[in-house]
Design an enzyme around this catalytic site. Structure first.
Site, PDB file in Angstrom:
ATOM      1  N   LYS A 191      -6.290  21.778   5.353  1.00 35.45           N
ATOM      2  CA  LYS A 191      -6.613  21.199   6.681  1.00 35.45           C
ATOM      3  C   LYS A 191      -5.349  20.587   7.543  1.00 35.45           C
ATOM      4  O   LYS A 191      -4.753  19.713   7.371  1.00 35.45           O
ATOM      5  CB  LYS A 191      -7.668  19.822   6.385  1.00 35.45           C
ATOM      6  CG  LYS A 191      -8.237  19.686   7.893  1.00 35.45           C
ATOM      7  CD  LYS A 191      -8.828  18.433   8.095  1.00 35.45           C
ATOM      8  CE  LYS A 191      -7.869  17.426   8.744  1.00 35.45           C
ATOM      9  NZ  LYS A 191      -7.762  17.864  10.079  1.00 35.45           N
ATOM     10  N   GLY A 244       1.022  11.597   6.309  1.00 33.88           N
ATOM     11  CA  GLY A 244       0.440  11.012   7.600  1.00 33.88           C
ATOM     12  C   GLY A 244       0.454   9.411   7.596  1.00 33.88           C
ATOM     13  O   GLY A 244       1.697   9.128   6.918  1.00 33.88           O
ATOM     14  N   SER A 245      -0.296   8.820   8.523  1.00 29.15           N
ATOM     15  CA  SER A 245       0.202   7.530   8.601  1.00 29.15           C
ATOM     16  C   SER A 245      -0.294   6.535   7.207  1.00 29.15           C
ATOM     17  O   SER A 245      -1.204   7.080   6.597  1.00 29.15           O
ATOM     18  CB  SER A 245      -0.675   6.997   9.764  1.00 29.15           C
ATOM     19  OG  SER A 245      -2.165   7.101   9.733  1.00 29.15           O
ATOM     20  N   THR A 246      -0.004   5.362   7.203  1.00 31.07           N
ATOM     21  CA  THR A 246      -0.310   4.637   6.196  1.00 31.07           C
ATOM     22  C   THR A 246      -1.821   4.184   6.344  1.00 31.07           C
ATOM     23  O   THR A 246      -2.335   4.217   5.329  1.00 31.07           O
ATOM     24  CB  THR A 246       0.587   3.407   6.133  1.00 31.07           C
ATOM     25  OG1 THR A 246       1.921   3.773   5.743  1.00 31.07           O
ATOM     26  CG2 THR A 246       0.106   2.336   5.005  1.00 31.07           C
ATOM     27  N   GLY A 249      -3.735   6.864   4.901  1.00 35.63           N
ATOM     28  CA  GLY A 249      -3.406   7.257   3.425  1.00 35.63           C
ATOM     29  C   GLY A 249      -4.269   6.394   2.703  1.00 35.63           C
ATOM     30  O   GLY A 249      -4.993   6.614   1.683  1.00 35.63           O
ATOM     31  N   GLU A 267       2.212  11.087   1.108  1.00 39.49           N
ATOM     32  CA  GLU A 267       3.563  10.601   1.916  1.00 39.49           C
ATOM     33  C   GLU A 267       3.280   9.998   3.195  1.00 39.49           C
ATOM     34  O   GLU A 267       2.562  10.644   4.160  1.00 39.49           O
ATOM     35  CB  GLU A 267       4.184  11.756   1.917  1.00 39.49           C
ATOM     36  CG  GLU A 267       5.746  11.699   2.350  1.00 39.49           C
ATOM     37  CD  GLU A 267       6.331  11.590   3.703  1.00 39.49           C
ATOM     38  OE1 GLU A 267       6.266  10.570   4.106  1.00 39.49           O
ATOM     39  OE2 GLU A 267       5.901  12.663   4.307  1.00 39.49           O
ATOM     40  N   CYS A 301       8.973  10.835   9.694  1.00 45.26           N
ATOM     41  CA  CYS A 301       8.712   9.528   9.385  1.00 45.26           C
ATOM     42  C   CYS A 301       9.903   8.987   8.560  1.00 45.26           C
ATOM     43  O   CYS A 301       9.840   7.807   8.302  1.00 45.26           O
ATOM     44  CB  CYS A 301       7.775   9.793   8.082  1.00 45.26           C
ATOM     45  SG  CYS A 301       8.273  11.473   6.969  1.00 45.26           S
ATOM     46  N   GLU A 400       5.944   1.347  12.787  1.00 39.87           N
ATOM     47  CA  GLU A 400       6.313   2.629  12.923  1.00 39.87           C
ATOM     48  C   GLU A 400       5.895   3.173  14.377  1.00 39.87           C
ATOM     49  O   GLU A 400       4.619   3.096  14.804  1.00 39.87           O
ATOM     50  CB  GLU A 400       5.863   3.548  11.901  1.00 39.87           C
ATOM     51  CG  GLU A 400       6.401   5.023  11.892  1.00 39.87           C
ATOM     52  CD  GLU A 400       5.942   6.026  10.858  1.00 39.87           C
ATOM     53  OE1 GLU A 400       6.566   6.773  10.379  1.00 39.87           O
ATOM     54  OE2 GLU A 400       4.674   5.725  10.689  1.00 39.87           O
TER      55      GLU A 400
END
Length: 497
Positions: A191, A244-246, A249, A267, A301, A400
């Site tokens: 995706k 992607g973003s925390t 995740g 990651e 990142c 971030e």
């Protein structure tokens, strides 16, 4: 390397035939709903294509196909040397179509064509070739048991793996996921990010051309909220890999627990410290400090967005960094001379602009940049931006931003630098600059990140693992260690009569 000019790249873009359908069971198909979503060129706001917007029905069909081909063993049971041949051919096809892929990536993401052609596409080809070449050199084990028994330890593929990839490096990150997953025998549902799907769609066609069996790789463009969550909760998906973003995740980890405890590798974000001591090669350090933040528009990142500078050299060093920042002013991505393109979309531009306001409200000094740049009509171009007079508790030092914004923080001692560097929820990357080997190694060891450079930034290649500590994620991309994420260990114990 290409010698094409801006005019030539623009002409090629005008004649580009863009495939915008999903890729399911070896064929390009529309979404079952017929829905599409425009993908927009961030450099000028033009619509590139109306891309299939897949939903749960498409996912179920793709997963059923992926599971069937896995259980049939069409790919999973193929000898590693034969899988290698297909993957090497796939890499060759990427290289043969390098200009088309580089142009798609540049148009879709806003990345400079010089980067997509010379970095992203070659990196993806190397990742796929390297993983293919490695797979028939990846041995199982015989455990050291007693003389009357034999214990075999095998690595077996997980089954169906969902790979959800980001918009900032869609092509190269996709290769990081696909290469080890497919090399080890899994079937993969990819995706891509909903706003940057074009190279992923094209890559699937090249995989089929290389000889990858139908159903082993399928590409479902669509929204993360519905499609991504459906994949993450699906009981027939045995592995999930995400960059992607925390916050996203964390949600995917929850979905794993709510479904079948699928193995989930993440990651995630970063707020990486770039630490410069007074005895460093300051000219090199200053040039790389700018690169570490402004490369890819800061939409990286691992970006070294916290620049920690020994107080005794602070002012002189920042003056050098500002001079280098001037060389990162954004421009037309199709101009080979451009070093930084636009933000990926208006929402990301607005996020960057909001953090500039936050930095000023927090009392930091805007030493350089901070504004929109009019490079191409309709584009989302932002100046490289440097804040000084900051401390590590400010939001611009802790959160971030994912844009070309550097926060400079002074330090006095080695212990001070380490404490500041580790005062973060993230632990992805960083660097230390010093000519003192003792200082360099002590600091590099003490900073809790997955990748640490000494007198360099963005170091590493396919031979070393990539991933983070703390809330920057788990698991590893690249190197032989990536194979661990996509395989299960199985013990077979034999006792002799």
């Amino acid at each position: 390397m290409s010698n094409k000019t801006l005019a030539q790249w623009s002409a090629m873009a005008d004649g580009l035939q863009i495939e915008a359908r999903a890729f399911i069971d070896g064929e390009y198909v529309a979404a079952a709903s017929g829905n599409t979503r425009p993908t927009i060129n961030p450099a000028n706001g033009a619509t590139l294509a109306h891309v299939a917007s897949c939903g749960p029905e498409d996912a179920d069909r793709a997963i059923a196909s992926a599971k069937a081909v896995f259980e049939a063993g069409t790919w999973a049971n193929l000898a590693p040397a034969d899988r290698k041949k297909v993957m090497v051919r796939w890499a060759e096809l990427i290289e043969a179509n390098a200009e088309e892929l580089a142009l798609l990536e540049s148009l879709d993401v806003g990345k400079p064509i010089s980067d997509t052609l010379n970095v992203d596409v070659p990196s993806a080809a190397r990742t796929i070739r390297w993983s293919g070449e490695a797979i028939d050199k990846f041995y199982d084990e015989v455990a050291p048991t007693s003389h009357d028994s034999l214990a075999l330890v095998q690595r077996l593929p997980l089954g169906v793996v969902a790979a959800i990839v980001p918009w900032n490096f869609p092509f190269s990150t996709t290769a990081w996921k696909l290469a080890p997953a497919i090399a080890t025998g899994n079937s993969v549902i990819l995706k891509p990010a909903s706003n940057t799907p074009l190279t992923a769609i094209r890559l699937a066609g090249l995989a089929k051309q290389a000889g990858l069996p139908d159903g082993v790789l399928q590409v479902l463009p669509g929204p993360g909220g519905s499609l991504g969550s459906h994949l993450a909760r699906h009981m027939d998906v045995e592995g999930l890999t995400f960059t992607g973003s925390t916050p996203v995740g964390k949600t995917l980890m929850e979905y794993s627990g709510q479904s079948n405890l699928k193995r989930t590798f993440l990651e995630l974000g970063g707020k990486s410290p770039n630490i410069v001591f007074a005895d460093a090669n300051l000219d090199k350090a200053a040039a790389m400090a700018a690169t570490a933040v402004f490369y890819n528009g800061g939409q990286t990142c691992t970006a070294g967005t916290r620049l920690l500078v020994e107080r005794s050299i602070h002012d002189a060093f920042i003056a050098k960094v500002i001079e280098h920042a001037k060389g990162w002013m954004p421009g037309n991505p199709l101009d080979p001379a451009t070093s930084m393109g636009p933000m990926v979309d208006e929402a990301q531009f607005n996020t960057v602009a909001e953090y500039v306001r936050i930095g000023l409200d927090e009392g930091a000094t805007l030493a350089f940049g901070g504004k929109r740049v009019a490079c191409v009509d309709g584009g989302h171009f932002h100046e490289p931006t440097i804040f000084t007079g900051a401390h590590n508790k400010m939001r611009i030092a802790q959160e971030e931003i994912f844009g070309p914004v550097m926060t400079v923080i002074p330090f006095d001692t080695e212990a001070d630098a380490i404490a500041i560097a580790n005062d973060s929820i993230f632990g992805l990357a960083g660097a230390v600059w010093s000519r003192d080997i003792n200082v360099a190694h002590r600091v590099a060891k003490a900073v809790r990140v997955g990748t640490m450079g000494i007198n360099n930034y963005f170091g590493g290649d396919m031979t070393v693992p990539f991933g983070g500590f703390k809330q920057s994620g788990n698991g590893r991309d690249k190197s032989m260690h990536a194979f661990d994420d996509y395989t299960e260990l199985k013990t077979t114990w034999i006792e002799f009569e």
